[in-house]
Write an enzyme that holds these catalytic residues in place. Structure first.
Site, mmCIF file in Angstrom:
data_model
loop_
_atom_site.group_PDB
_atom_site.id
_atom_site.type_symbol
_atom_site.label_atom_id
_atom_site.label_comp_id
_atom_site.label_asym_id
_atom_site.label_seq_id
_atom_site.Cartn_x
_atom_site.Cartn_y
_atom_site.Cartn_z
ATOM 1 N N LYS A 62 41.145 -36.868 -1.324
ATOM 2 C CA LYS A 62 40.749 -37.660 -2.494
ATOM 3 C C LYS A 62 40.221 -36.752 -3.608
ATOM 4 O O LYS A 62 40.153 -35.542 -3.440
ATOM 5 C CB LYS A 62 39.731 -38.718 -2.070
HETATM 6 C C1 PLP Z 1 41.932 -43.241 1.457
HETATM 7 C C2 PLP Z 1 42.029 -44.719 1.236
HETATM 8 C C3 PLP Z 1 41.220 -45.636 1.922
HETATM 9 C C4 PLP Z 1 40.366 -45.267 3.077
HETATM 10 O O1 PLP Z 1 39.470 -44.281 2.830
HETATM 11 P P1 PLP Z 1 38.688 -43.625 4.050
HETATM 12 O O2 PLP Z 1 37.541 -42.929 3.398
HETATM 13 O O3 PLP Z 1 39.641 -42.687 4.724
HETATM 14 O O4 PLP Z 1 38.250 -44.725 4.958
HETATM 15 C C5 PLP Z 1 41.268 -46.967 1.562
HETATM 16 N N1 PLP Z 1 42.105 -47.398 0.604
HETATM 17 C C6 PLP Z 1 42.921 -46.554 -0.060
HETATM 18 C C7 PLP Z 1 43.799 -47.108 -1.137
HETATM 19 C C8 PLP Z 1 42.918 -45.200 0.244
HETATM 20 O O5 PLP Z 1 43.763 -44.368 -0.390
#
Ligand code: PLP
Length: 387
Positions: free
Chosen positions: A189
């Site tokens: 992210k």
């Molecule tokens: C990465 C992601 C999540 C989940 O995030 P985590 O921190 O891994 O639980 C949820 N929704 C979207 C759209 C994502 O890209």
């Protein structure tokens, strides 16, 4: 770092420097590694970054944060939440944790964000909430979504996993009038804590509920009200809560990443602008840019093959892989995933826009640690495929 043409360029790579390593090492040496002072500082710094008087609750994943947010707004058995089919399963699996159901809907052909008209059409007497996902880092049409929510008496919980930082009509996602917004600090992210997330809300009651449920349903009220009288060992369990707290080692990493976020955004913008400029003459549908004056987080750079492209998406991914370039697909739509497809009897025909996008889409490398030379290699490899 070497940049020989045989070096593999991954789809994403976290940007973690010596400052982060030092901050984590300092936390390890401090003797306090679970939730503590670093997490508290991370929460207040994150809230200050967003501004607008939001409260920030650190959790060990965005998935955990989405679960807490839906629990706090009272989602339960028999309820329905509306979400786009073009997302990660985490957006809606949390509804199932609570015994609720997901109504998946189609997306807008330009932005690939949830289509407000499809939301409106999917509302039933059981609908309780809308879960917009700011796909790739571009804000959904929040004005339309809040309008529907107000008219139909629905809550809004934003899956803001891609949206740090993203603006909607000049306001940062996180500060909008939704019940809660949930950010992810997963490894790929726009900033990372390894694993982690942050829920933000301006609703004091929701914030309190999420804090309690984040850690076993332990209520802090007894401490707060009688702090001078209550012994340190005393606590009260007020609900069967979860174990969703963030560690101080992760928070220490997150605090440094948060400080670097403006520089990260600047680099992502630069990389996106170059892709937009240098790929425009290829038979590709480029990702939608943000309206003038708005912030696009550029978490993803999603290309779609245009009609004139004489190759398939899978061939492009193979050719890029042969050239040492990693790609991904965001996402195999949920209506194609066996669990969601079979539970709700979904077919591709019900989601024509997401389905067409899925057949032609692939995400190319976009990460802050990427060099200009690496980006030139990605552009060159794409050009050679279409020549
Ligand atoms: C990465 C992601 C999540 C989940 O995030 P985590 O921190 O891994 O639980 C949820 N929704 C979207 C759209 C994502 O890209």
């Amino acid at each position: 770092m070497s940049s020989s043409p045989t070096d593999f360029i991954p789809f994403a790579r976290p940007d973690i420097g010596e400052v982060e390593i030092e901050a984590v090492a300092r936390t390890l040496r401090s003797g306090w590694v679970t939730t503590g002072p670093e997490t508290k500082a991370f929460e207040s710094e994150f809230a200050a970054y967003l501004g607008g008087g939001v409260q920030a609750i650190a959790v060990n994943s965005a998935t955990a944060g989405l679960h807490l947010a839906l629990e706090a707004i009272g989602i339960g058995p028999g309820d329905e939440v509306i979400a786009p089919t073009l997302t990660f399963t985490a957006t809606v699996e949390v509804a199932r944790y609570l015994g609720a159901d997901a109504k998946l809907v189609d997306v807008d052909p330009v932005t690939l964000n949830i289509d407000p008209a499809c939301i409106e059409a999917a509302i039933t007497p059981r609908t309780r909430a809308i879960l917009p996902v700011h796909y790739g880092g571009l804000a959904c049409d929040m004005a339309a979504i809040f309008d529907i929510a107000r008219r139909r008496g629905l809550q809004v919980v934003e899956d803001a996993a891609h949206a740090l930082p993203t603006t909607s009509q000049g306001t940062l996602v996180g500060q909008l009038p939704s019940a809660a917004a949930v950010f992810s600090f997963y490894a790929n992210k726009t900033m990372t804590t390894g694993e982690g997330g942050m829920v933000v809300t301006r609703d004091e009651r929701l914030a309190q509920r999420m804090r309690v449920m984040r850690l076993h349903g332990i209520s802090r009220d007894a401490f707060d009200r009688f702090s001078s009288r209550t012994p340190a060992w005393y606590y009260e369990i007020v609900a069967p809560g979860f174990k969703y707290n963030l560690t101080d080692t992760a928070a220490a990493l997150g605090r440094v990443q948060l400080q670097r976020l403006p520089a990260f955004l600047a680099r992502r913008r630069q990389l996106a602008a170059r892709y937009l400029a240098e790929l425009r003459d290829l038979p590709l549908v480029l990702p939608a840019d943000a309206p003038v004056g708005e912030t696009h987080a550029w978490h993803l750079f999603v290309l779609r093959l245009a009609d004139a492209a004489r190759v398939t998406r899978d061939e492009v991914i193979q050719r890029l892989s042969d050239a040492g370039i990693g790609t991904s697909v965001h996402y195999v739509p949920l209506h194609r995933q066996p669990y969601w497809r079979d539970r709700y009897g979904l077919t591709p025909e019900q989601f024509p826009v997401a389905e067409a996008a899925y057949q032609r889409m692939f995400s190319i490398p976009l990460f802050t640690a990427m060099s200009d030379d690496e980006q030139a290699r990605v552009i060159g490899a794409l050009r050679s495929i279409f020549e």
